[in-house]
Design a protein around this motif. Structure first.
Motif, PDB file in Angstrom:
ATOM      1  N   GLY A  31       0.951  -1.477  -0.159  1.00 53.55           N
ATOM      2  CA  GLY A  31       0.107  -0.015  -0.108  1.00 53.55           C
ATOM      3  C   GLY A  31       0.755   1.093  -0.225  1.00 53.55           C
ATOM      4  N   SER A  32       0.370   2.155  -0.295  1.00 50.32           N
ATOM      5  CA  SER A  32       0.742   3.735  -0.294  1.00 50.32           C
ATOM      6  C   SER A  32       1.276   4.074   1.032  1.00 50.32           C
ATOM      7  CB  SER A  32      -0.173   4.565  -0.919  1.00 50.32           C
ATOM      8  OG  SER A  32       0.669   5.730  -1.363  1.00 50.32           O
ATOM      9  N   GLY A  33       2.450   4.668   1.219  1.00 51.33           N
ATOM     10  CA  GLY A  33       2.891   5.141   2.458  1.00 51.33           C
ATOM     11  C   GLY A  33       3.347   4.037   3.534  1.00 51.33           C
ATOM     12  N   THR A  34       3.816   3.001   2.881  1.00 46.41           N
ATOM     13  CA  THR A  34       4.060   1.740   3.788  1.00 46.41           C
ATOM     14  C   THR A  34       5.889   1.651   3.866  1.00 46.41           C
ATOM     15  OG1 THR A  34       3.959   0.540   2.072  1.00 46.41           O
ATOM     16  CG2 THR A  34       2.168   0.516   3.334  1.00 46.41           C
ATOM     17  N   GLY A  35       6.323   2.769   3.335  1.00 44.91           N
ATOM     18  CA  GLY A  35       7.752   2.678   3.212  1.00 44.91           C
ATOM     19  C   GLY A  35       8.612   2.149   2.311  1.00 44.91           C
ATOM     20  N   LYS A  36       7.768   1.808   1.092  1.00 46.08           N
ATOM     21  CA  LYS A  36       8.612   1.110   0.082  1.00 46.08           C
ATOM     22  C   LYS A  36       9.922   1.773  -0.690  1.00 46.08           C
ATOM     23  CE  LYS A  36       4.776   0.887  -2.479  1.00 46.08           C
ATOM     24  NZ  LYS A  36       3.904   1.785  -1.834  1.00 46.08           N
ATOM     25  N   THR A  37       9.603   3.096  -0.891  1.00 46.80           N
ATOM     26  CA  THR A  37      10.502   3.965  -1.487  1.00 46.80           C
ATOM     27  C   THR A  37      11.782   4.237  -0.819  1.00 46.80           C
ATOM     28  OG1 THR A  37       8.652   4.975  -2.774  1.00 46.80           O
ATOM     29  CG2 THR A  37      10.950   5.969  -3.073  1.00 46.80           C
ATOM     30  N   THR A  38      11.384   4.468   0.522  1.00 49.96           N
ATOM     31  CA  THR A  38      12.421   4.788   1.357  1.00 49.96           C
ATOM     32  C   THR A  38      13.370   3.516   1.730  1.00 49.96           C
ATOM     33  OG1 THR A  38      10.965   6.370   2.522  1.00 49.96           O
ATOM     34  CG2 THR A  38      12.951   5.681   3.732  1.00 49.96           C
ATOM     35  N   HIS A 155       1.964   9.072   6.683  1.00 55.80           N
ATOM     36  CA  HIS A 155       3.039   9.172   5.840  1.00 55.80           C
ATOM     37  C   HIS A 155       2.968   9.717   4.322  1.00 55.80           C
ATOM     38  CE1 HIS A 155       4.347   5.224   8.256  1.00 55.80           C
ATOM     39  NE2 HIS A 155       4.687   6.162   8.859  1.00 55.80           N
ATOM     40  N   LYS A 158       3.107  13.059   4.758  1.00 57.94           N
ATOM     41  CA  LYS A 158       4.490  13.588   4.707  1.00 57.94           C
ATOM     42  C   LYS A 158       5.136  13.846   3.402  1.00 57.94           C
ATOM     43  CE  LYS A 158       7.882  11.796   8.064  1.00 57.94           C
ATOM     44  NZ  LYS A 158       8.050  10.430   8.871  1.00 57.94           N
ATOM     45  N   ARG A 159       4.617  12.828   2.392  1.00 62.98           N
ATOM     46  CA  ARG A 159       5.243  13.140   1.094  1.00 62.98           C
ATOM     47  C   ARG A 159       4.361  14.107   0.427  1.00 62.98           C
ATOM     48  NH1 ARG A 159       2.527  10.747  -2.562  1.00 62.98           N
ATOM     49  NH2 ARG A 159       1.681   8.397  -2.404  1.00 62.98           N
ATOM     50  N   VAL A 189       6.299  -2.830   8.468  1.00 66.32           N
ATOM     51  CA  VAL A 189       7.283  -1.834   8.876  1.00 66.32           C
ATOM     52  C   VAL A 189       6.918  -0.805  10.035  1.00 66.32           C
ATOM     53  CG1 VAL A 189       8.985   0.092   8.080  1.00 66.32           C
ATOM     54  CG2 VAL A 189       7.862  -1.845   6.403  1.00 66.32           C
ATOM     55  N   GLU A 190       7.608  -1.074  11.153  1.00 69.49           N
ATOM     56  CA  GLU A 190       7.272  -0.561  12.173  1.00 69.49           C
ATOM     57  C   GLU A 190       7.603   1.175  12.183  1.00 69.49           C
ATOM     58  OE1 GLU A 190       5.592  -2.293  14.684  1.00 69.49           O
ATOM     59  OE2 GLU A 190       5.970  -4.298  14.034  1.00 69.49           O
ATOM     60  N   GLU A 191       6.943   1.941  12.987  1.00 69.59           N
ATOM     61  CA  GLU A 191       6.880   3.258  12.895  1.00 69.59           C
ATOM     62  C   GLU A 191       8.604   3.771  13.195  1.00 69.59           C
ATOM     63  OE1 GLU A 191       4.831   4.635  11.518  1.00 69.59           O
ATOM     64  OE2 GLU A 191       5.546   6.886  11.899  1.00 69.59           O
ATOM     65  N   ASN A 192       9.090   4.432  12.433  1.00 67.53           N
ATOM     66  CA  ASN A 192      10.586   4.901  12.492  1.00 67.53           C
ATOM     67  C   ASN A 192      11.454   3.638  12.513  1.00 67.53           C
ATOM     68  OD1 ASN A 192       9.861   7.509  12.439  1.00 67.53           O
ATOM     69  ND2 ASN A 192       9.339   7.176  14.678  1.00 67.53           N
ATOM     70  N   GLU A 193      11.144   2.614  11.911  1.00 70.90           N
ATOM     71  CA  GLU A 193      12.143   1.493  11.650  1.00 70.90           C
ATOM     72  C   GLU A 193      12.326   1.058  10.361  1.00 70.90           C
ATOM     73  OE1 GLU A 193      13.616   0.016  14.201  1.00 70.90           O
ATOM     74  OE2 GLU A 193      12.392   0.880  15.946  1.00 70.90           O
TER      75      GLU A 193
HETATM   76  N1  LIG Z   1       7.556   3.063   9.037  1.00 70.93           N
HETATM   77  C1  LIG Z   1       7.717   4.437   9.068  1.00 70.93           C
HETATM   78  N2  LIG Z   1       8.071   5.135   9.800  1.00 70.93           N
HETATM   79  C2  LIG Z   1       8.331   6.529   9.747  1.00 70.93           C
HETATM   80  N3  LIG Z   1       8.172   7.103   8.621  1.00 70.93           N
HETATM   81  C3  LIG Z   1       7.650   6.437   7.511  1.00 70.93           C
HETATM   82  C4  LIG Z   1       7.422   5.029   7.895  1.00 70.93           C
HETATM   83  N4  LIG Z   1       7.023   4.584   6.357  1.00 70.93           N
HETATM   84  C5  LIG Z   1       7.118   5.682   5.611  1.00 70.93           C
HETATM   85  N5  LIG Z   1       7.332   6.803   6.263  1.00 70.93           N
HETATM   86  C6  LIG Z   1       7.731   8.170   5.740  1.00 70.93           C
HETATM   87  O1  LIG Z   1       6.544   8.510   5.008  1.00 70.93           O
HETATM   88  C7  LIG Z   1       6.853   9.177   3.567  1.00 70.93           C
HETATM   89  C8  LIG Z   1       6.448   8.338   2.499  1.00 70.93           C
HETATM   90  O2  LIG Z   1       7.061   6.944   2.531  1.00 70.93           O
HETATM   91  P1  LIG Z   1       7.549   6.153   1.252  1.00 70.93           P
HETATM   92  O3  LIG Z   1       7.579   7.196  -0.058  1.00 70.93           O
HETATM   93  O4  LIG Z   1       8.932   5.292   1.514  1.00 70.93           O
HETATM   94  O5  LIG Z   1       6.413   5.191   0.970  1.00 70.93           O
HETATM   95  P2  LIG Z   1       5.675   4.483   0.087  1.00 70.93           P
HETATM   96  O6  LIG Z   1       5.305   3.174   0.457  1.00 70.93           O
HETATM   97  O7  LIG Z   1       6.886   4.492  -1.221  1.00 70.93           O
HETATM   98  O8  LIG Z   1       4.423   5.350  -0.661  1.00 70.93           O
HETATM   99  P3  LIG Z   1       3.945   5.386  -1.798  1.00 70.93           P
HETATM  100  O9  LIG Z   1       3.461   4.102  -2.524  1.00 70.93           O
HETATM  101  O10 LIG Z   1       2.737   6.398  -1.837  1.00 70.93           O
HETATM  102  O11 LIG Z   1       4.892   6.051  -3.012  1.00 70.93           O
HETATM  103  C9  LIG Z   1       8.352   9.478   3.879  1.00 70.93           C
HETATM  104  O12 LIG Z   1       8.519  10.472   4.251  1.00 70.93           O
HETATM  105  C10 LIG Z   1       8.784   8.158   4.792  1.00 70.93           C
HETATM  106  O13 LIG Z   1       9.913   8.403   5.398  1.00 70.93           O
END
Ligand SMILES: Nc1ncnc2c1ncn2[C@@H]1O[C@H](COP(=O)(O)OP(=O)(O)OP(=O)(O)O)[C@@H](O)[C@H]1O
Length: 206
Positions: A31-38, A155, A158-159, A189-193
């Motif tokens: 899903g979106s905002g799950t931290g994949k890109t990071t 998340h 945040k983006r 993916v736990e928060e801040n992990e």
């Molecule tokens: N587990 C987490 N804890 C803290 N911050 C997070 C976490 N997951 C994501 N974030 C933050 O949320 C923002 C979006 O994360 P990211 O782009 O990696 O998500 P994504 O899954 O690739 O989203 P999308 O599919 O919408 O592109 C970034 O600023 C990232 O640091």
């Protein structure tokens, strides 16, 4: 057949089944905002892991470099390559085409002799996995989850996602949840992990 011949045959068969490259393509979906890109970017800091670069018809933004951020091609080239079946997956976003070249995966796993990492949607995951299976490449797939829906929203905000984007992404995420079982691992993916998640993926490679 002599017992020794039989054993040798068995061994040869097993060797033929072994992947031609010992490297692995890490496929991340969720899903979106799950931290994949990071996490993908954290993984790519490892000199043995290379990001699979997408090809796009979108114009380069300031400071974007061809072959580093994307492979930038014209619409005509993209269409020709698409017709030739060169893309493993293909999406249109904001009237621009994005695709994954099969040969980019070959380049990383075979020519560069490294692991690869890619973030794709469910369809892309299926296509890429199929391609890798046909080529005898290792893959490991991860379905990413956040701790909660609230965190996903946080998340996405945040983006810089808009309210309407957040809503539609949440609907898509809900709809796609059922596909998580197709993946090798479901990773919360736990928060801040985020770094810990990347570390776990790296440990699973060896
Ligand atoms: N587990 C987490 N804890 C803290 N911050 C997070 C976490 N997951 C994501 N974030 C933050 O949320 C923002 C979006 O994360 P990211 O782009 O990696 O998500 P994504 O899954 O690739 O989203 P999308 O599919 O919408 O592109 C970034 O600023 C990232 O640091």
């Amino acid at each position: 057949m002599e017992e020794e011949d039989f054993e040798e045959n068995m061994l040869n068969n097993q060797l033929n089944l072994l992947p031609r490259s010992k490297n692995t393509l890490i496929i991340i979906t969720g899903g979106s905002g799950t931290g994949k890109t990071t996490v993908k970017n954290l993984l790519a800091q490892d000199p043995n892991i290379v990001r699979v670069i997408l090809t796009t018809t979108r114009l380069p933004r300031e400071r974007e470099k061809d072959g580093q951020d994307y492979y930038f091609v014209s619409k005509e080239t993209f269409q020709t390559e698409l017709k030739k079946g060169r893309f493993l997956e293909h999406v249109i976003y904001d009237r621009n085409h994005y695709g994954v070249y099969g040969k980019v995966v070959d380049l990383i796993l075979v020519t560069k002799n490294k692991h690869g990492v890619i973030v794709v949607d469910v369809d892309g995951f299926r296509q890429i996995k199929k391609y890798c299976q046909e080529k005898g490449y290792n893959t490991v797939s991860y379905w990413f989850k956040a701790e909660s829906e609230e965190k996903m929203v946080e998340h996405m905000k945040k983006r810089g996602a808009s309210e309407s984007e957040i809503l539609s992404r949440l609907i898509i995420a809900k709809r796609e949840e059922k596909f998580a079982v197709e993946f090798d691992h479901i990773l919360t993916v736990e928060e801040n992990e985020l770094a810990a998640a990347a570390q776990k993926i790296k440990e699973n490679l060896s």
